[in-house]
Design an enzyme around this catalytic site. Sequence first.
Site, PDB file in Angstrom:
ATOM      1  N   SER A   1      58.857  -7.622  60.891  1.00 18.74           N
ATOM      2  CA  SER A   1      60.290  -6.901  60.723  1.00 18.74           C
ATOM      3  C   SER A   1      60.119  -5.930  59.495  1.00 18.74           C
ATOM      4  O   SER A   1      60.793  -4.984  59.662  1.00 18.74           O
ATOM      5  CB  SER A   1      61.175  -7.886  60.421  1.00 18.74           C
ATOM      6  OG  SER A   1      61.399  -8.914  61.493  1.00 18.74           O
TER       7      SER A   1
ATOM      8  N   HIS B   1      62.947  -6.996  54.922  1.00 15.80           N
ATOM      9  CA  HIS B   1      63.780  -6.047  55.902  1.00 15.80           C
ATOM     10  C   HIS B   1      64.195  -4.802  54.861  1.00 15.80           C
ATOM     11  O   HIS B   1      63.942  -3.454  55.188  1.00 15.80           O
ATOM     12  CB  HIS B   1      65.126  -6.394  56.365  1.00 15.80           C
ATOM     13  CG  HIS B   1      64.753  -7.549  57.526  1.00 15.80           C
ATOM     14  ND1 HIS B   1      65.478  -8.302  58.077  1.00 15.80           N
ATOM     15  CD2 HIS B   1      63.435  -7.894  57.937  1.00 15.80           C
ATOM     16  CE1 HIS B   1      65.052  -8.924  58.926  1.00 15.80           C
ATOM     17  NE2 HIS B   1      63.742  -8.875  59.066  1.00 15.80           N
TER      18      HIS B   1
END
Length: 287
Positions: free
Chosen positions: A205, A262
């Site tokens: 991610s 992230h």
Amino acid sequence: MIPVIEVPLQLDLSEFAACLWRSGVTHRVTESEQCQVIWVENPADASRVQQLFTLWQSGEPLEQVVLEPVNQRRLPAAPPLRRVPLTLTLAAASVAISLLIGFGQQLDVMGLFSFSPFSVSGNTLQYAALEQVLLSGQLWRLWTPIFMHFSVIHILFNLLWVWIVGGKMEATQGTRSLLGLVLFSGLMSNLAQFWVSGPMFGGMSGVVFALIAYSWIWDRQVSSPRFGLPPALMGLLMFWLVLGFTGVLEGVGLGAIANTAHLVGLVCGLAWLPVGRWLCRGKGTSV
């Protein structure tokens, strides 16, 4: 809006502009002392507008021409496999390692690929510090967490974006450009997440956030976009990031979210722009 075409002041653009409005392409025309400039709102429209302008300049009438409506556009087409060896390698490594760790069930195997070796005793997690990892020479651990995924949905979501954006980047800007961004964003996001939560994390991610952020800022820095992703995608990414930090995603049953990875991945993608431009010098590629 982004500038797409510059034309002489004396050129009458009324027929061309009418075709763009008929096709649902939001645009405007500005004038300076030297020229007229055609701007479009959606970066995905740029290449089509340029092609249409070339057609019009060749003498083709535009009365019956209608571009594909914006709301029917799809994500960029997948590149040929031979042009994306690194993208395929990232996907294959993710699938292989995720299966080896049993999507997080095989802790002993997971310990081979985690950022730091760890052991679990009851409710106690023990793991080596970063200095120990570096001194032991196990440098692969700095990157291997990006290949570990803990559910089928987790890996499918990440690999979809690696394929769409990473494949596009590799096919148009070269393998070394994609490799550099993956190594940079993977290292920084893994390091940041380790400092925050320890070694029990994994997934692509952080790299995905970097790829989307890089493609977003790239398409706003050049007159001919190479990625053509929907402009609203960056807003959706930010919304997802905020939801993660508020704890809403965990509250609805999506499990622990590596929010720090992230955020750092997104920043890495934005910061990679000057390096990406330098790596692309002289390639002359476009989409």
